[in-house]
Write a protein that holds these residues in place. Structure first.
Motif, PDB file in Angstrom:
ATOM      1  N   PRO A   4      15.897  19.315 -32.568  1.00  0.00           N
ATOM      2  CA  PRO A   4      16.733  19.702 -33.712  1.00  0.00           C
ATOM      3  C   PRO A   4      17.727  20.785 -33.303  1.00  0.00           C
ATOM      4  O   PRO A   4      17.418  21.666 -32.495  1.00  0.00           O
ATOM      5  CB  PRO A   4      15.717  20.231 -34.724  1.00  0.00           C
ATOM      6  N   ARG A   5      18.909  20.710 -33.869  1.00  0.00           N
ATOM      7  CA  ARG A   5      19.907  21.749 -33.619  1.00  0.00           C
ATOM      8  C   ARG A   5      19.513  23.002 -34.382  1.00  0.00           C
ATOM      9  O   ARG A   5      19.062  22.950 -35.525  1.00  0.00           O
ATOM     10  CB  ARG A   5      21.298  21.271 -34.048  1.00  0.00           C
ATOM     11  N   ILE A   6      19.693  24.155 -33.729  1.00  0.00           N
ATOM     12  CA  ILE A   6      19.300  25.436 -34.311  1.00  0.00           C
ATOM     13  C   ILE A   6      20.544  26.216 -34.705  1.00  0.00           C
ATOM     14  O   ILE A   6      21.491  26.349 -33.920  1.00  0.00           O
ATOM     15  CB  ILE A   6      18.473  26.265 -33.306  1.00  0.00           C
ATOM     16  N   GLY A   7      20.534  26.740 -35.916  1.00  0.00           N
ATOM     17  CA  GLY A   7      21.621  27.584 -36.386  1.00  0.00           C
ATOM     18  C   GLY A   7      21.112  28.974 -36.713  1.00  0.00           C
ATOM     19  O   GLY A   7      19.958  29.148 -37.122  1.00  0.00           O
ATOM     20  N   VAL A   8      21.961  29.958 -36.515  1.00  0.00           N
ATOM     21  CA  VAL A   8      21.630  31.348 -36.858  1.00  0.00           C
ATOM     22  C   VAL A   8      22.718  31.865 -37.779  1.00  0.00           C
ATOM     23  O   VAL A   8      23.913  31.760 -37.464  1.00  0.00           O
ATOM     24  CB  VAL A   8      21.537  32.232 -35.603  1.00  0.00           C
ATOM     25  N   CYS A   9      22.314  32.429 -38.929  1.00  0.00           N
ATOM     26  CA  CYS A   9      23.251  33.020 -39.879  1.00  0.00           C
ATOM     27  C   CYS A   9      23.012  34.516 -39.945  1.00  0.00           C
ATOM     28  O   CYS A   9      21.901  34.950 -40.285  1.00  0.00           O
ATOM     29  CB  CYS A   9      23.078  32.394 -41.261  1.00  0.00           C
ATOM     30  N   LEU A  10      24.031  35.284 -39.619  1.00  0.00           N
ATOM     31  CA  LEU A  10      23.927  36.744 -39.603  1.00  0.00           C
ATOM     32  C   LEU A  10      24.692  37.296 -40.793  1.00  0.00           C
ATOM     33  O   LEU A  10      25.915  37.148 -40.887  1.00  0.00           O
ATOM     34  CB  LEU A  10      24.494  37.293 -38.286  1.00  0.00           C
ATOM     35  N   ALA A  11      23.963  37.946 -41.705  1.00  0.00           N
ATOM     36  CA  ALA A  11      24.524  38.305 -43.001  1.00  0.00           C
ATOM     37  C   ALA A  11      25.177  39.682 -43.043  1.00  0.00           C
ATOM     38  O   ALA A  11      25.645  40.102 -44.094  1.00  0.00           O
ATOM     39  CB  ALA A  11      23.435  38.230 -44.078  1.00  0.00           C
ATOM     40  N   GLY A  12      25.194  40.407 -41.958  1.00  0.00           N
ATOM     41  CA  GLY A  12      25.880  41.696 -41.940  1.00  0.00           C
ATOM     42  C   GLY A  12      25.047  42.817 -42.527  1.00  0.00           C
ATOM     43  O   GLY A  12      23.839  42.874 -42.387  1.00  0.00           O
ATOM     44  N   GLY A  13      25.734  43.740 -43.224  1.00  0.00           N
ATOM     45  CA  GLY A  13      25.060  44.927 -43.763  1.00  0.00           C
ATOM     46  C   GLY A  13      25.559  46.199 -43.106  1.00  0.00           C
ATOM     47  O   GLY A  13      24.789  47.151 -42.923  1.00  0.00           O
ATOM     48  N   GLY A  14      26.841  46.226 -42.736  1.00  0.00           N
ATOM     49  CA  GLY A  14      27.401  47.404 -42.078  1.00  0.00           C
ATOM     50  C   GLY A  14      26.927  47.543 -40.643  1.00  0.00           C
ATOM     51  O   GLY A  14      26.289  46.645 -40.089  1.00  0.00           O
ATOM     52  N   ILE A  15      27.219  48.676 -40.038  1.00  0.00           N
ATOM     53  CA  ILE A  15      26.824  48.919 -38.651  1.00  0.00           C
ATOM     54  C   ILE A  15      25.301  48.880 -38.529  1.00  0.00           C
ATOM     55  O   ILE A  15      24.754  48.327 -37.575  1.00  0.00           O
ATOM     56  CB  ILE A  15      27.358  50.281 -38.167  1.00  0.00           C
ATOM     57  N   THR A  16      24.609  49.440 -39.518  1.00  0.00           N
ATOM     58  CA  THR A  16      23.148  49.456 -39.467  1.00  0.00           C
ATOM     59  C   THR A  16      22.579  48.046 -39.535  1.00  0.00           C
ATOM     60  O   THR A  16      21.603  47.725 -38.846  1.00  0.00           O
ATOM     61  CB  THR A  16      22.585  50.307 -40.612  1.00  0.00           C
ATOM     62  N   GLY A  17      23.181  47.197 -40.359  1.00  0.00           N
ATOM     63  CA  GLY A  17      22.735  45.820 -40.443  1.00  0.00           C
ATOM     64  C   GLY A  17      22.935  45.083 -39.135  1.00  0.00           C
ATOM     65  O   GLY A  17      22.077  44.295 -38.708  1.00  0.00           O
ATOM     66  N   ALA A  18      24.062  45.340 -38.471  1.00  0.00           N
ATOM     67  CA  ALA A  18      24.327  44.710 -37.181  1.00  0.00           C
ATOM     68  C   ALA A  18      23.292  45.137 -36.142  1.00  0.00           C
ATOM     69  O   ALA A  18      22.857  44.330 -35.310  1.00  0.00           O
ATOM     70  CB  ALA A  18      25.738  45.059 -36.706  1.00  0.00           C
ATOM     71  N   MET A  19      22.887  46.407 -36.185  1.00  0.00           N
ATOM     72  CA  MET A  19      21.858  46.895 -35.257  1.00  0.00           C
ATOM     73  C   MET A  19      20.545  46.143 -35.458  1.00  0.00           C
ATOM     74  O   MET A  19      19.892  45.721 -34.495  1.00  0.00           O
ATOM     75  CB  MET A  19      21.623  48.398 -35.475  1.00  0.00           C
ATOM     76  N   TYR A  20      20.163  45.977 -36.716  1.00  0.00           N
ATOM     77  CA  TYR A  20      18.932  45.258 -37.014  1.00  0.00           C
ATOM     78  C   TYR A  20      19.020  43.816 -36.506  1.00  0.00           C
ATOM     79  O   TYR A  20      18.057  43.289 -35.934  1.00  0.00           O
ATOM     80  CB  TYR A  20      18.660  45.281 -38.511  1.00  0.00           C
ATOM     81  N   GLU A  21      20.156  43.183 -36.700  1.00  0.00           N
ATOM     82  CA  GLU A  21      20.344  41.795 -36.251  1.00  0.00           C
ATOM     83  C   GLU A  21      20.202  41.678 -34.737  1.00  0.00           C
ATOM     84  O   GLU A  21      19.576  40.736 -34.236  1.00  0.00           O
ATOM     85  CB  GLU A  21      21.718  41.293 -36.693  1.00  0.00           C
ATOM     86  N   VAL A  22      20.766  42.625 -34.017  1.00  0.00           N
ATOM     87  CA  VAL A  22      20.646  42.609 -32.556  1.00  0.00           C
ATOM     88  C   VAL A  22      19.174  42.707 -32.150  1.00  0.00           C
ATOM     89  O   VAL A  22      18.726  42.012 -31.230  1.00  0.00           O
ATOM     90  CB  VAL A  22      21.471  43.755 -31.925  1.00  0.00           C
ATOM     91  N   GLY A  23      18.417  43.585 -32.827  1.00  0.00           N
ATOM     92  CA  GLY A  23      16.992  43.722 -32.518  1.00  0.00           C
ATOM     93  C   GLY A  23      16.238  42.425 -32.749  1.00  0.00           C
ATOM     94  O   GLY A  23      15.397  42.019 -31.931  1.00  0.00           O
ATOM     95  N   VAL A  24      16.525  41.737 -33.852  1.00  0.00           N
ATOM     96  CA  VAL A  24      15.866  40.463 -34.163  1.00  0.00           C
ATOM     97  C   VAL A  24      16.189  39.421 -33.107  1.00  0.00           C
ATOM     98  O   VAL A  24      15.295  38.720 -32.593  1.00  0.00           O
ATOM     99  CB  VAL A  24      16.304  39.971 -35.558  1.00  0.00           C
ATOM    100  N   LEU A  25      17.457  39.282 -32.764  1.00  0.00           N
ATOM    101  CA  LEU A  25      17.879  38.274 -31.793  1.00  0.00           C
ATOM    102  C   LEU A  25      17.323  38.567 -30.401  1.00  0.00           C
ATOM    103  O   LEU A  25      16.938  37.653 -29.667  1.00  0.00           O
ATOM    104  CB  LEU A  25      19.410  38.208 -31.752  1.00  0.00           C
ATOM    105  N   ALA A  26      17.272  39.843 -30.049  1.00  0.00           N
ATOM    106  CA  ALA A  26      16.717  40.213 -28.742  1.00  0.00           C
ATOM    107  C   ALA A  26      15.236  39.847 -28.666  1.00  0.00           C
ATOM    108  O   ALA A  26      14.739  39.415 -27.623  1.00  0.00           O
ATOM    109  CB  ALA A  26      16.903  41.711 -28.492  1.00  0.00           C
ATOM    110  N   ALA A  27      14.509  40.006 -29.777  1.00  0.00           N
ATOM    111  CA  ALA A  27      13.088  39.639 -29.806  1.00  0.00           C
ATOM    112  C   ALA A  27      12.914  38.132 -29.632  1.00  0.00           C
ATOM    113  O   ALA A  27      12.008  37.678 -28.917  1.00  0.00           O
ATOM    114  CB  ALA A  27      12.471  40.088 -31.127  1.00  0.00           C
ATOM    115  N   LEU A  28      13.784  37.356 -30.244  1.00  0.00           N
ATOM    116  CA  LEU A  28      13.708  35.894 -30.109  1.00  0.00           C
ATOM    117  C   LEU A  28      13.984  35.474 -28.669  1.00  0.00           C
ATOM    118  O   LEU A  28      13.315  34.589 -28.127  1.00  0.00           O
ATOM    119  CB  LEU A  28      14.707  35.235 -31.062  1.00  0.00           C
ATOM    120  N   GLU A  29      14.950  36.131 -28.031  1.00  0.00           N
ATOM    121  CA  GLU A  29      15.252  35.808 -26.629  1.00  0.00           C
ATOM    122  C   GLU A  29      14.115  36.237 -25.709  1.00  0.00           C
ATOM    123  O   GLU A  29      13.825  35.554 -24.714  1.00  0.00           O
ATOM    124  CB  GLU A  29      16.557  36.496 -26.209  1.00  0.00           C
ATOM    125  N   ALA A  30      13.478  37.355 -26.028  1.00  0.00           N
ATOM    126  CA  ALA A  30      12.388  37.839 -25.184  1.00  0.00           C
ATOM    127  C   ALA A  30      11.141  36.969 -25.333  1.00  0.00           C
ATOM    128  O   ALA A  30      10.375  36.805 -24.374  1.00  0.00           O
ATOM    129  CB  ALA A  30      12.060  39.289 -25.538  1.00  0.00           C
TER     130      ALA A  30
END
Length: 355
Positions: A4-30
């Motif tokens: 199945p094709r995988i999609g990721v939707c990043l909803a923002g939330g200012g600079i702090t929201g972007a930081m949280y998103e990076v942490g989530v994505l890094a965990a998935l890659e790890a």
């Protein structure tokens, strides 16, 4: 049988929201050897993270860069965002002068019949459409794309990139990266349109249209990823309401530690109200979309409301930045390791291999 094709939707939330998103994505890659989403959808500040991910930059690289103050991978400074929109100020001056002339004319022609509040109302339309401009950030982001070898057009992206904004005059969603006209818009310009938050930033003009931030939408824009053929969509949303402990002084303010959101002033009262509306709308929208599209698997990744007090700190504060990144990483890793984890199961079924 294709995965199945995988999609990721990043909803923002200012600079702090972007930081949280990076942490989530890094965990998935790890956690997985081969976590590479086929489609990346970005809205608001999530547009910046989405662009890097679609451009081939590993989230783990972003994670390390943001944890290290000496790493200049993404050297964002306050001056790139806090730039007053001089064009908007000139528009305000012209419109205010016009309102003053009309008001003066009304007073001199009918001095005894003047409606004072009606005359005051004239000047409300002279308020700026936004205080800050995204011009400096656009130039900064363009230079980052150039230095890091990230394509500057949607067509050249190694992964499918879609960025969401809203047309201010028509009241409709705009998805950059689809259609001939919207694919030709430079990525840096589209990113700025997507993060032009009302009240703070003036709308971004593109091809005669005034565009403002995309926001989380009714269902995190999962339909945008599904239209590209995605069967599993991960929605990362940092805009959850805060849950404070009134007995603890956990609210950082410029006048000391306090106990309530109101102690942060009107901007954070508005922010909390916006979070309440956004979370309720998102939860309802995702439930409705899942019911109408049973073949699509949806996963919502959010911070715990009790941990969301970290968003109260300034995003330029390194300690707060580290807390945001680590919370996204740790909470996602814990979720993936949990027994019977639906998130892990769905990703494994999509063909990913745990490390």
């Amino acid at each position: 049988m294709t995965s199945p094709r995988i999609g990721v939707c990043l909803a923002g939330g200012g600079i702090t929201g972007a930081m949280y998103e990076v942490g989530v994505l890094a965990a998935l890659e790890a956690f997985f050897e081969d976590f590479v989403p086929d489609v990346v959808v970005g809205a608001a500040s999530g547009a910046c993270v989405a662009t890097a991910l679609a451009g081939g930059i590993p989230a783990e690289r972003l994670y390390r860069a943001l944890l290290d103050p000496s790493d200049d991978f993404f050297p964002l400074e306050r001056q790139h965002l806090l730039r007053v929109d001089l064009r908007e100020l000139r528009r305000v001056a012209r419109s205010a002068f016009g309102a003053f002339r009309r008001s003066a004319g009304a007073v001199t022609s009918r001095p005894l019949a003047v409606d004072v509040w009606a005359e005051v109302d004239r000047f409300f339309d002279s308020l700026p459409a936004g205080v800050l401009t995204t011009d400096a950030f656009e130039q900064f982001f363009y230079e980052v794309l150039t230095r890091r070898g990230i394509p500057k057009t949607f067509a050249e992206m190694p992964r499918r990139l879609l960025l969401v904004a809203n047309d201010l005059d028509v009241g409709e969603r705009v998805v950059f990266g689809t259609g001939a006209d919207l694919e030709e818009v430079p990525v840096a310009k589209a990113v700025c349109a997507s993060l032009a938050t009302p009240l703070l930033f003036a709308p971004v003009r593109i091809d005669g249209r005034d565009l403002i931030a995309g926001g989380v939408g009714e269902a995190g824009h999962v339909d945008v990823a599904v239209e590209q053929g995605c069967e599993l969509v991960l929605v990362v949303n940092a805009m959850v309401p805060l849950r404070l402990d009134p007995s603890a002084a956990s609210v950082p303010t410029g006048h000391g530690q306090r106990t309530r959101v109101r102690d942060k002033g009107l901007l954070w009262v508005y922010n909390q109200a916006w979070r309440l509306v956004t979370e309720a709308r998102l939860q309802k929208g995702l439930a409705s979309y899942a019911a109408e599209h049973p073949k699509v698997r949806l996963e919502l990744l959010e911070p715990d409301r009790d941990d969301a007090t970290m968003f109260l700190h300034s995003p330029m504060n390194f300690a707060a930045r580290r807390a945001l990144l680590e919370d996204g990483f740790v909470s996602t890793t814990r979720r993936l390791r949990a027994e019977g984890s639906p998130l892990r199961t769905h990703l494994v079924q999509a063909g990913l291999t745990p490390r």
